[in-house]
Design a protein around this motif. Structure first.
Motif, PDB file in Angstrom:
ATOM      1  N   UNK A 263       0.835  -1.207   0.000  1.00  0.00           N
ATOM      2  CA  UNK A 263       0.000   0.000   0.000  1.00  0.00           C
ATOM      3  C   UNK A 263       0.866   1.252   0.000  1.00  0.00           C
ATOM      4  N   UNK A 264       1.943   1.211   0.761  1.00  0.00           N
ATOM      5  CA  UNK A 264       2.855   2.357   0.807  1.00  0.00           C
ATOM      6  C   UNK A 264       3.550   2.563  -0.541  1.00  0.00           C
ATOM      7  N   UNK A 265       3.868   1.475  -1.240  1.00  0.00           N
ATOM      8  CA  UNK A 265       4.471   1.614  -2.564  1.00  0.00           C
ATOM      9  C   UNK A 265       3.528   2.350  -3.510  1.00  0.00           C
ATOM     10  N   UNK A 266       2.244   2.009  -3.463  1.00  0.00           N
ATOM     11  CA  UNK A 266       1.278   2.699  -4.313  1.00  0.00           C
ATOM     12  C   UNK A 266       1.206   4.180  -4.017  1.00  0.00           C
TER      13      UNK A 266
ATOM     14  N   UNK B  22       7.608   2.554  -7.985  1.00  0.00           N
ATOM     15  CA  UNK B  22       6.996   2.088  -9.238  1.00  0.00           C
ATOM     16  C   UNK B  22       7.691   0.820  -9.722  1.00  0.00           C
ATOM     17  N   UNK B  23       9.004   0.821  -9.690  1.00  0.00           N
ATOM     18  CA  UNK B  23       9.746  -0.353 -10.154  1.00  0.00           C
ATOM     19  C   UNK B  23       9.476  -1.563  -9.262  1.00  0.00           C
TER      20      UNK B  23
ATOM     21  N   UNK C 220       0.454   1.306 -12.562  1.00  0.00           N
ATOM     22  CA  UNK C 220       1.482   0.382 -13.050  1.00  0.00           C
ATOM     23  C   UNK C 220       0.859  -0.796 -13.797  1.00  0.00           C
ATOM     24  N   UNK C 221      -0.455  -0.985 -13.634  1.00  0.00           N
ATOM     25  CA  UNK C 221      -1.112  -2.081 -14.349  1.00  0.00           C
ATOM     26  C   UNK C 221      -1.167  -1.817 -15.852  1.00  0.00           C
ATOM     27  N   UNK C 222      -1.042  -0.560 -16.273  1.00  0.00           N
ATOM     28  CA  UNK C 222      -1.076  -0.237 -17.700  1.00  0.00           C
ATOM     29  C   UNK C 222       0.034  -0.945 -18.474  1.00  0.00           C
ATOM     30  N   UNK C 223       1.321  -0.796 -18.110  1.00  0.00           N
ATOM     31  CA  UNK C 223       2.351  -1.515 -18.856  1.00  0.00           C
ATOM     32  C   UNK C 223       2.250  -3.029 -18.720  1.00  0.00           C
TER      33      UNK C 223
END
Length: 558
Positions: free
Chosen positions: A63-66, A95-96, A137-140
């Motif tokens: 969650x923190x990454x998002x 993101x990575x 990030x789900x787009x790529x």
């Protein structure tokens, strides 16, 4: 990271009556409708493989990454310190890490590694979960997944690129594909003057003078602009350009076969309403090297299978966002007291939450049923192939029409705290329109439905076959199906102005049929009454008297 021991006794007041911290949660275990859908639609291995992802996505760490990926959006880096052109996009480490979670888990490739054996259900369920960490990030991930059917149109291209696409290895470095184990794909289709009308594209493709016998044999050079380039740091891009024969499909690598940076110039990054963790760019090709895929005049036809894949993902993501918003509102309501009672015990709040829960359950059911049609089509099932033509468009249109309103309602459940950026709902609300616009806005999708029904009679036959088993079970659904039959029998000039109503009704009838067949009666019956009956309301929370609210809410996490 969770905040350790925040102070509640402050100088002027005590911080009280607040919901407890969410902590680590298991999003698969918590999601009863998803688990039920997987149990009936997918082989057992799918839920087993998803189990670690459910725990990861529900963790405080992810969650923190998002949040970090949204707080620190990508930045454009055009030149190095000496003025040499780079055309790169720099992303925050969060993101990575999210990309690594998806790619190393194999969720971009599982549909093809297990095609016809539950792979599409696995991909869709994983995307639904990953969206709840961060939709951008789900787009790529989607683009990389969806590129595979296009590559198959050219065996020579697929032989070079498919192994990297299918690899469960994330490598964000800007290097030639030959020096990387795992590859990602982007897309650049639309132009300023045409938008959705890609036949109006002006980018030109000319055969290259590359020596015969080299890996670049058959290469072309592209010159022109693209108004939107999705995932601009991908290793390769699928694009459309005008050839002497017509509009063709091309693969444009980030690096040319001799290892040089390709002439793909990033003009700027889009300053978008939402989807901030993900970069979208405006680009120009200046004689960019490319290789053709499919016939030089069949570019749109070559891309159709990719479009179906991306549309299914664009139909699934809003359901994931709606689920996240619903759970956020419900957990808040369970932890807050208002007017002497827990908010979750207030009759009006229970009506609102229960109504939103019905919408999410219907979305999960339709998304997973559509994914099963894709796997059935891969096995050669003619009826499932027909449904796979239609269901992604229906689901994409309707789920995205329902998403913004539901997320706004969830914000209202929290009150003022739901409107600030510290809560995830503000980010979700900004994100909500993107999947409706991406891969065909509402009118484009509706017209595609009309064309599918007109050109492929087997589509309508498969649709009625899917609905036949619930005829006579529920009066509102029966009446809606009768209305649909009359509209579908009307002459084309009468159908087109009402096609939005047709698509909406088709989606809702399918959702109602799925819930009547598979969900508890409290869910299926109430959904049909509130979406297809005389008590329909555009606002959430308007359920009929006597609605089984307690049974619906019991299916939500505690």
């Amino acid at each position: 990271m969770p905040d350790h021991a925040p102070r509640t006794h402050l100088a002027t007041h005590e911080v009280a009556n607040q919901p407890p911290p969410v902590g680590d949660r298991d999003l698969l275990v918590d999601d009863l409708p998803l688990r039920e859908a997987l149990a009936r639609e997918a082989p057992s291995w799918v839920a087993e493989q998803l189990a670690p992802l459910g725990r990861d996505i529900g963790s405080e760490r992810v969650r923190d990454l998002g949040e970090q990926a949204n707080r620190h959006p990508p930045e454009l880096r055009l030149f190095d310190r000496h003025g040499r052109r780079l055309d790169e996009v720099c992303y925050h480490p969060a993101y990575h890490q999210l990309m690594g979670l998806a790619i190393e888990g194999g969720w971009h490739a599982v549909a093809w590694q297990q095609e016809g054996r539950g792979g599409h259900q696995a991909h869709v369920a994983a995307l639904y979960l990953m969206t709840q960490a961060e939709p951008g990030f789900c787009c790529p991930v989607t683009m990389t997944h969806a590129a595979m059917p296009v590559l198959r149109h050219s065996p020579a291209v697929a032989a070079r690129w498919a192994p990297g696409l299918l690899a469960n290895h994330y490598d964000p470095r800007a290097l030639p594909a030959s020096r990387k184990q795992g590859l990602t794909f982007g897309m650049a289709m639309t132009e300023k003057q045409g938008g959705s009308d890609v036949r109006a594209n002006s980018t030109q493709a000319q055969p290259s003078d590359t020596p015969q016998g080299e890996p670049a044999e058959g290469g072309w050079r592209l010159t022109g602009h693209k108004w939107f380039c999705s995932a601009p740091m991908s290793d390769a891009f699928l694009t459309l350009a005008q050839t002497g024969a017509g509009l063709g499909c091309f693969l444009v690598p980030r690096f040319t076969p001799d290892g040089e940076r390709n002439a793909i110039e990033l003009q700027r990054l889009k300053d978008k309403c939402g989807n901030r963790a993900n970069a979208s760019a405006e680009i120009e090709y200046h004689g960019a090297w490319a290789e053709p895929i499919g016939a030089p005049d069949r570019g749109i036809a070559t891309l159709l299978e990719m479009v179906q894949q991306t549309r299914l993902d664009a139909a699934t993501a809003p359901v994931g966002m709606m689920r996240q918003a619903l759970v956020e509102a419900w957990l808040h309501a369970q932890g807050r007291h208002v007017f002497g009672r827990v908010l979750a015990e207030q009759p009006l709040m229970r009506m609102v939450i229960a109504d939103m829960a019905l919408e999410v359950e219907a979305g999960i059911a339709l998304a997973l049923r559509t994914a099963r049609a894709f796997d059935g089509a891969a096995r050669g099932d003619a009826s499932e192939r027909a449904l796979a033509r239609l269901l992604p468009a229906l689901a994409k249109y309707w789920h995205n029409k329902r998403g913004p309103g539901l997320i706004a309602e969830a914000m209202e459940c929290l009150g003022g705290i739901g409107y600030v950026e510290e809560a995830p709902l503000a980010r979700l609300y900004r994100e909500a329109p993107v999947n409706s616009i991406w891969e065909g806005s509402g009118n484009v999708i509706c017209l595609d439905v009309l064309r599918a029904l007109a050109r492929h009679p087997e589509v309508l036959e498969a649709l009625w076959q899917e609905l036949a088993s619930v005829r006579g079970q529920q009066s509102e659904l029966d009446a809606a199906l009768n209305d649909l039959e009359r509209l579908l029998d009307a002459p084309p000039p009468e159908r087109e102005p009402r096609v939005r109503w047709l698509v909406q009704r088709l989606a809702q009838c399918l959702q109602g049929a799925l819930l009547l067949r598979h969900a508890p009666n409290a869910v299926g019956e109430t959904f049909c009454r509130t979406r297809l009956g005389s008590e329909v309301s555009p606002a959430y929370g308007v359920l009929p008297m006597g609605a089984p609210v307690a049974e619906i809410l019991a299916r939500l996490p505690g």
